[in-house]
Design a protein around this motif. Sequence first.
Motif, short mmCIF file in Angstrom:
data_model
loop_
_atom_site.label_atom_id
_atom_site.label_comp_id
_atom_site.label_asym_id
_atom_site.label_seq_id
_atom_site.Cartn_x
_atom_site.Cartn_y
_atom_site.Cartn_z
N THR A 10 -11.31 -0.74 16.58
CA THR A 10 -11.26 0.56 15.91
C THR A 10 -10.06 0.63 14.97
N THR A 11 -10.05 -0.24 13.98
CA THR A 11 -8.95 -0.27 13.03
C THR A 11 -9.33 0.28 11.66
N ARG A 12 -10.61 0.60 11.48
CA ARG A 12 -11.05 1.09 10.18
C ARG A 12 -10.44 2.45 9.92
N LEU A 22 -2.88 -0.92 -0.47
CA LEU A 22 -3.49 -2.25 -0.53
C LEU A 22 -5.01 -2.18 -0.42
N ALA A 23 -5.52 -1.23 0.34
CA ALA A 23 -6.96 -1.08 0.50
C ALA A 23 -7.62 -0.73 -0.83
N ARG A 24 -6.90 -0.06 -1.68
CA ARG A 24 -7.44 0.29 -3.00
C ARG A 24 -7.65 -0.95 -3.87
N PHE A 25 -6.96 -2.03 -3.50
CA PHE A 25 -7.13 -3.30 -4.20
C PHE A 25 -8.03 -4.25 -3.41
N GLU A 32 -5.77 0.74 9.30
CA GLU A 32 -5.32 2.08 8.91
C GLU A 32 -4.02 2.01 8.13
N ARG A 33 -3.14 1.10 8.57
CA ARG A 33 -1.85 0.91 7.90
C ARG A 33 -1.55 -0.57 7.79
#
Length: 386
Positions: A10-12, A22-25, A32-33
């Motif tokens: 459950t890390t999403r 970073l997720a935006r890239f 999560e972080r």
Amino acid sequence: MTAIDERPTTTRPVPGRPAHRLARFGLLRDLERPRDMVANLGPNWYSSIMGTGIVGGAAATLPIRFPGLRVFGTVVWGLAAVLLVLLTAAWAVHWIRHTETARGHAANPVMGQFWGAVAMGVMTVGAGAGSLGGPVLGEGTAVAVDWVLWSVGTAIGLVTTAAIPYLMITRGEVAADGAFGGWLMPVVPPMVSAANGALLVGHLPAGTGKETMLLACYAMFGISLFATLAILPQIWNKLVVHGQGPAATVPTMWIVLGPLGQSVTAANLLGTQARGVLPEPYATGAEVFGLLYGVPTWGFAMVWMALAVAVTVRTARQGMPFALTWWSFTFPVGTCVTGTSALAARTHLPAFAWGALALYVLLVLAWAVVAARTAHGSVVRGHLFA
């Protein structure tokens, strides 16, 4: 979380919550972080350094050479060296921020086995420095790096060889069907020390120190060999009596090839170094031992590889999820490459020379697949860090 269970947890990121930068890239998008990547970082990650480093190191041993081979090996070794630095820094942060989790990994009957990967990962990069790093670092620096990493890895490996079995004996948490290939991980490092140490013997001046180093490597050869002989029947019993177990554990069958291939490598490298160090008839006996031990052990390794391939293919058809255990497809095969190359050098037989090349091709293909899957599951998705 064990070394075997590497499926996403459950890390999403929570729906509606802004994703981290970073997720935006497209990086670490299941975390999560970004700092969560060190929360569960275990010693099993060092298997990726072992698997990457052996691709470079094995290239230096091949009896059949072709243009670009050494450059390729050097680049891959360099990648392993960078990974060693980055992973060690991240693991240090893990120990500082998540001390209880790190201690739990050491006490876990599955994850604890992979402390051996730390020792072998360090020594694999060191051996690559000695065999490939000269033109990059300078010969003196490359040998010095090899000595330092060999010493650190050997110290860690000797501790894991005794400490992990001690914890298994005293804590009594092992199930009747708990044996698996990972049990070999804590006891294989001394064999790596013996093989890599043989290459360092040649850098020592003649005298007592050189002979002591050679015999110390033979002692570590024995430590790992007899520990393997104690564990291997238990793995066989588990497979035959209790079955192969969960699909994610099947790749650990390949770990058995590690001490087999590495022992063939060590026996022949030490035999070569014995000439001029040990008095006769021991020097000649050491060379003879390399051949008469190496060929039968190599034969058994090839049979075990065929068995491992058959079980792996059967499991893959039924569904075999990706996990860090897939790195078991790399380093053990790499030791078979170096062992076959050592026999080719000892016998000058074309069969061993071409066999080493064929095994190296298999190694590179396996490494490419596993490295790509690991990069996607860690850098891109991030769930492997969970």
